[in-house]
Design an enzyme around this catalytic site. Structure first.
Site, mmCIF file in Angstrom:
data_model
loop_
_atom_site.group_PDB
_atom_site.id
_atom_site.type_symbol
_atom_site.label_atom_id
_atom_site.label_comp_id
_atom_site.label_asym_id
_atom_site.label_seq_id
_atom_site.Cartn_x
_atom_site.Cartn_y
_atom_site.Cartn_z
ATOM 1 N N GLU A 44 36.328 -31.621 7.857
ATOM 2 C CA GLU A 44 35.977 -30.249 7.512
ATOM 3 C C GLU A 44 34.876 -29.728 8.441
ATOM 4 O OE1 GLU A 44 34.569 -28.263 3.250
ATOM 5 O OE2 GLU A 44 34.183 -30.375 3.651
ATOM 6 N N LYS A 111 40.001 -23.039 2.513
ATOM 7 C CA LYS A 111 39.555 -23.785 1.334
ATOM 8 C C LYS A 111 39.550 -22.879 0.112
ATOM 9 C CE LYS A 111 35.822 -27.054 0.174
ATOM 10 N NZ LYS A 111 34.603 -27.688 0.725
ATOM 11 N N CYS A 163 38.542 -31.013 1.035
ATOM 12 C CA CYS A 163 37.393 -31.580 0.317
ATOM 13 C C CYS A 163 37.410 -31.240 -1.179
ATOM 14 C CB CYS A 163 36.094 -31.145 0.979
ATOM 15 S SG CYS A 163 34.693 -32.213 0.533
ATOM 16 N N LYS A 196 29.784 -43.561 -4.596
ATOM 17 C CA LYS A 196 30.677 -42.409 -4.480
ATOM 18 C C LYS A 196 32.013 -42.777 -3.844
ATOM 19 C CE LYS A 196 30.609 -37.589 -2.921
ATOM 20 N NZ LYS A 196 29.848 -36.590 -2.126
ATOM 21 N N THR A 482 5.863 -42.791 3.954
ATOM 22 C CA THR A 482 6.408 -43.890 3.158
ATOM 23 C C THR A 482 6.481 -43.582 1.664
ATOM 24 O OG1 THR A 482 4.221 -44.911 2.975
ATOM 25 C CG2 THR A 482 5.569 -45.554 4.851
#
Length: 660
Positions: A44, A111, A163, A196, A482
């Protein structure tokens, strides 16, 4: 048997990097041609880059996307290819996918279901394409069909779910199946999140099984635009079975996955299921192109050895952050990495990630190719081993004060030397004392720990920042901060001190998990790399900021609460959107060893600190999105800087606890 070789290619693209993006696309096309592929699916918005954001509104970006498509067309000779770009139709912008055959543009699919949740803002830039609509667009000197289209190549019908079109209940693929699709392509830009890939596998398998088609899913790869890491992981399925799985977290510019599929077999399945076929006039375009059967046998692409189903979270974390860090370093053209190494868990994790970045990259690319990808650092070309590259790339500095201990000093030095980083030590007491003395004179009294505890802690952290920045600036390097997510939630960090830096690689992950991951790294480590035993000096400690005198026995959990409790409260309050009493009820079940009064104190402390410190989260350096518990207000979790602070709800909590 009507057999073709179907392929998907993940691409490491960059927004608005036109020549780089075109080069990656052309390289993937050539690899597909060498592999005897007939039909290839690319990601995409791969021409422009997915993360162009408001630049999608620029007419120049819209036009250049079409110009790049025209330049890519000749490279598609002998192939049928789907590739994504933004497209203006009737003065509106659409997330579209061009279908190209043998050097000719056939048309565009747009889309239908836009991603507008979480980190995605597609409805800001694009319009959803109406189901069933077909129009025309004037581009490249001709008019081309655009919309809810399918394509026919030598009798084989090809449709697209772009997607999110495949993630909704009423999938576009259902309608494509009814219209007789033999193959469905899914050009995606699907960001990484823990576990995922299992969801993607299910979407692809169900699509191939329920629609009686062969299904090719592709994805972007790498850190495309700064915050979001794409893991690649292309998938091809047919008849409800995965037949090819591409690599994830590759350091290459592209990763091709391919498999042979039998169109007659899926048609037989469809006939046996008595799936009705409804032809819609004008919605299937004849491409005047035949998908040739493969002439040579090639084994279908298999997943990486570590990438089991489900994959280990420790491996995903290590590889996502390492690749994200590499691409950020590469695309920002920074001169290296600098870390203010405290000798504690957070900075040790970031240093380990930099080490893993080199280990993973060299294992896949080799030293020379790895160095070429970081061509802004010419000094890397002389390195012949991964250890040499770490020494050239990573610089660590331990900045002591009189409150620092020998344990953390030794730990910082030992970890830095073990991973091969450059290492420096210096003391900042003179700078701290100068600031304290100056302000003491101005306010007319000495500053004391009894009266000025927070201020005296913060000045130590802030005094360390200029030296770290100076060290980074000497080589144009990227200063890494950090901070972790647990500390970000409650503001347990000093702005312009330990938060100083241009990138926060671990700000998307909680402290409790970091401590677990460091133990895994000490004992096991990623596939192909193994453990880093030096982390034992980190894992043996109790986390502490070392900003109070040693006699105070300061610990992070003493200042806040146990990290396991903090993370549970954060998830309940922020991820699950529970109010204070509900949060208390949920954590009371999880931690029966604590009294209601103690848990109530911690829950109240969390909400108060959360509300007070939103301004800090707004100022944190960019971080990587790793899961749906991110606290980054720029990409995931928005909260007002000023608010009522849950005062009413916390009063209800106190009353509730008094009656427990």
């Amino acid at each position: 048997m009507n057999q073709i070789r179907l392929a998907s290619a993940a691409l490491n693209q960059t927004p608005l990097a036109w020549d780089v993006n075109r080069s990656n696309i052309v390289a993937a096309l050539e690899a597909a041609r060498v592999a005897d592929v007939s039909l290839l699916c690319l990601p995409e918005l791969c021409i422009s880059g997915y993360g162009c954001e408001d630049a999608f509104f620029a007419q120049g970006v819209q036009q250049t996307s079409l110009d790049m498509l025209a330049e890519i067309l000749p490279a598609t000779k002998g192939l049928a290819v789907a590739l994504g770009l933004p497209l203006v139709v009737e003065e509106q912008i659409f997330n579209a996918c061009a279908f190209v055959c043998d050097g000719r543009l056939i048309g565009f699919v747009a889309k239908q279901c836009l991603a507008g949740d979480g980190i995605h803002y597609e409805p800001r830039w694009f319009k959803p394409w109406p189901v069933g609509k077909v129009s025309e667009v004037d581009c490249l000197g001709n008019e081309y069909p655009v919309g809810d289209l399918m394509f026919e190549c030598g009798g084989i019908k090809i449709g697209m779910e772009i997607c999110r079109d495949a993630w909704v209940a009423q999938r576009t693929g259902k309608r494509l199946a009814v219209r007789g699709a033999d193959i469905i392509l899914n050009p995606s830009g699907s960001h990484f999140a823990f576990a995922k890939q299992e969801i993607r596998r299910d979407i692809v398998l169900r699509g191939s099984r329920e629609f009686h088609v062969s299904y090719a899913y592709t994805n972007l790869l790498g850190n495309e635009a700064g915050n979001v890491v794409y893991d690649g992981g292309t998938l091809i399925a047919t008849r409800g079975e995965l037949v090819a799985v591409g690599p994830r977290f590759s350091f290459e510019d592209y990763a091709l996955a391919h498999a042979d599929i039998d169109v007659d077999a899926t048609r037989a399945d469809r006939a046996a299921a008595k799936l009705p076929i409804i032809e819609l006039d004008g919605t299937t375009l004849d491409c005047d192109f035949h998908l040739s059967p493969p002439e040579k046998e090639i084994e279908p692409t298999q997943p990486s050895p570590w990438d089991a189903s489900p994959p280990p979270k420790e491996e995903e974390f290590a590889r996502a952050v390492a690749l994200g860090l590499f691409d950020y370093l590469r695309k920002s053209r920074a001169g290296g990495l600098v870390i203010s190494l405290s000798g504690g868990a957070d900075s040790a994790t970031v240093a380990t990630m930099a080490w893993l970045m080199v280990k993973f990259g060299v294992a896949e690319l080799g030293c020379q190719s790895f160095a070429r990808k970081l061509s802004q650092m010419s000094r890397l070309s002389e390195a012949s081993r991964a250890d040499d590259l770490v020494g050239e790339l990573l610089t660590c500095a331990y900045q002591a004060t009189r409150n620092s201990g020998d344990v953390t000093r030794h730990a910082a030095r030992y970890v830095a030397k073990s991973i091969g980083a450059k290492y420096f030590e210096w003391n900042v007491d003179t700078m701290v004392d100068a600031y304290v003395e100056t302000v003491s004179q101005v306010v007319g009294r000495p500053l004391t720990w009894e009266q000025d505890d927070t201020a005296l802690q913060n000045i130590q952290a802030r005094a360390r920042a200029p030296g770290a920045w100076l060290l980074a600036n000497l080589s144009g390097s990227l200063l890494l901060t950090t901070s972790n997510r647990s500390e970000a939630a409650v503001g347990y960090a000093t702005m312009d001190g330990d938060t100083a830096g241009g990138l926060a690689p671990i700000a998307g992950i909680d402290k409790a998990y970091l401590l677990e991951w460091l133990k895994w790294m000490e004992s096991t480590g990623p596939e192909g790399v193994g453990p880093l035993g030096a982390l034992s000096v980190i894992n043996a400690q109790q986390p502490t900021a070392e900003l109070r005198p040693a006699s105070e026995g300061q610990t992070d959990e003493g200042d806040l609460m146990p990290y396991r409790v903090l993370d549970a409260v954060e998830r309940a309050a922020i991820r699950d959107k529970l109010m204070p009493v509900e949060v208390f009820q949920s954590v009371r079940e999880l931690f029966p060893e604590y009294t209601p009064e103690q848990l109530g104190t911690w829950v109240e402390r969390f909400f108060q600190l959360w509300c007070r410190n939103q301004w800090k989260r707004e100022r944190y350096a960019p971080s990587f999105h790793l899961d749906d518990e991110n606290l980054d207000p720029k990409s995931w979790c928005r909260f007002p800087i000023l608010s009522g602070g849950f005062e009413r709800e916390l009063a209800e909590l106190r009353e509730y606890i008094s009656n427990c």
